[in-house]
Design an enzyme around this catalytic site. Sequence first.
Site, short mmCIF file in Angstrom:
data_model
loop_
_atom_site.label_atom_id
_atom_site.label_comp_id
_atom_site.label_asym_id
_atom_site.label_seq_id
_atom_site.Cartn_x
_atom_site.Cartn_y
_atom_site.Cartn_z
CG HIS A 263 -2.00 -0.96 1.23
ND1 HIS A 263 -3.22 -0.68 1.78
CD2 HIS A 263 -2.09 -2.22 0.74
CE1 HIS A 263 -4.02 -1.72 1.64
NE2 HIS A 263 -3.35 -2.68 1.01
CB CYS B 267 -7.11 -0.06 4.53
SG CYS B 267 -5.38 -0.57 4.71
CD GLU C 19 -2.22 4.53 2.93
OE1 GLU C 19 -3.39 4.86 3.12
OE2 GLU C 19 -1.89 3.62 2.14
CB CYS D 170 -2.66 2.15 5.78
SG CYS D 170 -2.07 1.17 4.37
#
Length: 160
Positions: free
Chosen positions: A46, A76, A48, A79
């Site tokens: 991801h 999410c 992040e 993260c």
Amino acid sequence: MKEALKQARKAYRLGEVPIGCVIVYQGEIIGKGYNRRNTDKNTLAHAEITAINRASKKIGDWRLEECTLYVTLEPCQMCAGAIVQARIPQVVMGCMNPKAGCAGSILNILEMPEFNHQVEVTRGILEQECSDMLKDFFIHLRERNKQEKLERKAAETSES
């Protein structure tokens, strides 16, 4: 946020969901990331997480206590948890994620008083631009998937 959008465009060009993130420390970007889950075949890829990893390496500490994280889409649960664990004090978000967001939509992990660290959250920065990029991506993805389905069907028919 404009730098995070640049990162999101990189994901878009790869055919990934266009999410971008940058981490700023003392006015300097020290970590960048964009979504690469499909490209890397990795659940953890991801925007992040990538940005946090790079920022931690840059300053030589897992604690990012004086940093601000900018992200184009609400984080999410994974993260958001990583942001809390990294002790990032401030998060600036583009648009909300009503189906999977954990910074105010479904949950609000970032501001839960039960954790030993809470994050100051700013929402809606360049919201329209962030949202439009995601909407455009999913429109094109549905069109591409529909076309691929038609092509597969035509190929199956011609084989018969």
